[in-house]
Design a protein around this motif. Structure first.
Motif, PDB file in Angstrom:
ATOM      1  N   GLY A   1     -56.326 -16.232 -48.101  1.00  0.00           N
ATOM      2  CA  GLY A   1     -57.639 -16.990 -48.783  1.00  0.00           C
ATOM      3  C   GLY A   1     -58.300 -15.560 -48.867  1.00  0.00           C
ATOM      4  O   GLY A   1     -58.922 -15.466 -49.818  1.00  0.00           O
TER       5      GLY A   1
ATOM      6  N   HIS B   1     -58.805 -27.003 -45.873  1.00  0.00           N
ATOM      7  CA  HIS B   1     -58.763 -26.616 -47.437  1.00  0.00           C
ATOM      8  C   HIS B   1     -59.464 -27.901 -47.921  1.00  0.00           C
ATOM      9  O   HIS B   1     -60.241 -27.844 -48.841  1.00  0.00           O
TER      10      HIS B   1
ATOM     11  N   THR C   1     -54.899 -19.725 -53.127  1.00  0.00           N
ATOM     12  CA  THR C   1     -54.176 -19.705 -51.833  1.00  0.00           C
ATOM     13  C   THR C   1     -53.266 -21.188 -51.799  1.00  0.00           C
ATOM     14  O   THR C   1     -52.031 -21.073 -51.098  1.00  0.00           O
TER      15      THR C   1
ATOM     16  N   GLY D   1     -63.147 -17.147 -49.238  1.00  0.00           N
ATOM     17  CA  GLY D   1     -61.818 -16.770 -49.046  1.00  0.00           C
ATOM     18  C   GLY D   1     -61.319 -16.570 -47.697  1.00  0.00           C
ATOM     19  O   GLY D   1     -60.517 -17.416 -47.368  1.00  0.00           O
TER      20      GLY D   1
ATOM     21  N   LEU E   1     -59.443 -20.295 -53.284  1.00  0.00           N
ATOM     22  CA  LEU E   1     -58.883 -21.299 -52.529  1.00  0.00           C
ATOM     23  C   LEU E   1     -57.647 -21.815 -53.270  1.00  0.00           C
ATOM     24  O   LEU E   1     -56.587 -22.420 -52.588  1.00  0.00           O
TER      25      LEU E   1
ATOM     26  N   SER F   1     -61.721 -19.927 -45.873  1.00  0.00           N
ATOM     27  CA  SER F   1     -60.523 -20.951 -46.109  1.00  0.00           C
ATOM     28  C   SER F   1     -59.480 -20.691 -45.416  1.00  0.00           C
ATOM     29  O   SER F   1     -58.410 -21.496 -45.051  1.00  0.00           O
TER      30      SER F   1
END
Length: 397
Positions: free
Chosen positions: A138, A280, A327, A272, A324, A275
């Motif tokens: 993230g 999430h 990721t 980021g 996110l 996260s």
């Protein structure tokens, strides 16, 4: 603290290098793209329809190429070479904009530039995942996106300053864009050392039925969620139109993108990192709530000041969600299919963006400037409802 422990808490230099490569290329691209529509219409005599067709064809080309470049990077087990090729093609097109005698050359350069973007996009995103442990993904995607977005607002600012300095000499400004593009390619070539991939993980056809079956339900659900997010967030052109409708003078319209990208750049890395530490699903829902607020401000605020407020909130939403989603793609795709996974994700999101922008245009024409933003808020609410449905293994948390 041992070297191993440091590596688990600190982003490697390669992530910073990829971020600065993105920054340099975005500065170059945005210098040109922030002026190109005006240049096409006022200097080369293109119609607004032709400008729209050029932009639509360019973005469609990039999304289609991403699927094949991502799959090829999985097949080869290598990402860097394709990233260099993609950034190199983009850099080579920059002088063409300054030298082009007519619209045909501009079209060829624009399409070639987007082919380069398509070639580099999925392999680069997969390379980010290859360079960091899963606990830092993230933060890694957030940092790269932050640096990329810094370039996205520095480019238009530089273009405005140079146009004022050089009395609207478009071609002179286009030549300046060549410099950061080639600097970015050089930095990528010398600064990135790609991780070795075991031979046993290469040479399978990543887009065969057998390989695609490895992209399970969790991955495809991320693709669906990404498409819904994009459907709720149409082209940034409508933010510019809303500001103009609210009374902002044409000369200051680039300020809209500057405000959005500053908010995006400042929020992407912190969110980021966040996260990596929280659900999430919860962060996605928070991002949708922020976009709903932005849509309502943009819908109900008739003055351009309110447009800038809405755009600022819109940029924060981008910072919360875009890294996110990247990721989540990396987390739900097998390592040997990450490039393919990013390619399909980008393709579906690109189609969704086209549909969203077409719908926004129809709503704007039929019901006025506020209606697209009200409908965007409704789509956000429906997407939130989907995320609130318990589904094991689909979205973390």
């Amino acid at each position: 603290m041992t070297t191993s422990a440091v590596s688990k808490t600190r982003l490697p230099a390669g992530i910073w290098i990829l971020g600065f490569v993105s920054l340099l290329m975005d500065v170059s691209s945005e210098i040109i793209h922030s002026l190109l529509p005006i240049y096409l219409v006022s200097v080369l005599g293109a119609s607004a329809l032709l400008v729209g067709l050029i932009e639509g064809a360019a973005e469609a080309t990039a999304q289609i190429v991403k699927v094949f470049s991502g799959a090829l990077s999985d097949y080869l087990g290598k990402r860097k070479g394709l990233a260099v090729l993609g950034y190199g093609l983009g850099a080579l097109t920059k002088p063409v904009f300054a030298l082009a005698p007519g619209i045909g050359w501009i079209l060829a350069a624009r399409l070639t530039d987007r082919v380069g973007k398509g070639i580099r996009g999925a392999p680069r995103d997969a390379l980010v995942a290859d360079l960091v442990p899963s606990t830092l993904r993230g933060a890694a995607y957030g940092l790269r996106q932050s640096l990329d977005t810094v370039g996205a607002f520095l480019g238009p600012l530089l273009a405005i300053g140079l146009m004022l300095l050089w009395d609207n000499d478009y071609k002179a400004v286009f030549w300046v864009a060549v410099i950061p593009a080639f600097l970015g390619v050089g930095l990528l070539m010398v600064g990135i050392r790609e991780p070795e991939t075991p031979v046993t993980e290469r040479r399978t056809n990543p887009i065969s039925r057998e390989s695609l079956s490895l992209l399970g339900r969790a991955y495809w659900m991320v693709v669906v969620i990404g498409a819904l997010f994009t459907l709720a967030r149409f082209s940034e052109a409508f933010l510019l139109l809303r500001a103009e409708d609210g009374g902002l003078e044409v000369a200051w319209l680039p300020l809209v993108l500057v405000v959005m990208n500053i908010a995006y750049a400042l929020s992407a890395y912190p969110f980021g990192k966040l996260s990596d530490q929280m659900s999430h699903r919860r962060l996605l829902i928070m991002g949708l709530l922020v976009l709903i607020v932005a849509d309502l401000v943009l819908a109900m605020g008739n003055h351009w000041v309110w447009t800038l407020v809405g755009v600022l909130i819109w940029g924060v939403h981008m910072g919360m969600t875009q890294g996110l989603l990247a990721t989540m793609v990396a987390d739900t795709a097998p390592k040997v299919l990450r490039g393919t996974a990013f390619g399909f994700f980008n393709l579906v999101s690109g189609i969704s963006l086209f549909l969203a922008s077409a719908l926004a245009g129809l709503l704007w024409t039929w019901g006025g400037p506020a209606l697209p933003f009200f409908v965007g808020a409704i789509i956000c609410a429906l997407t939130m409802a989907l995320l609130l449905i318990p589904a094991r293994g689909v979205v973390q948390g």
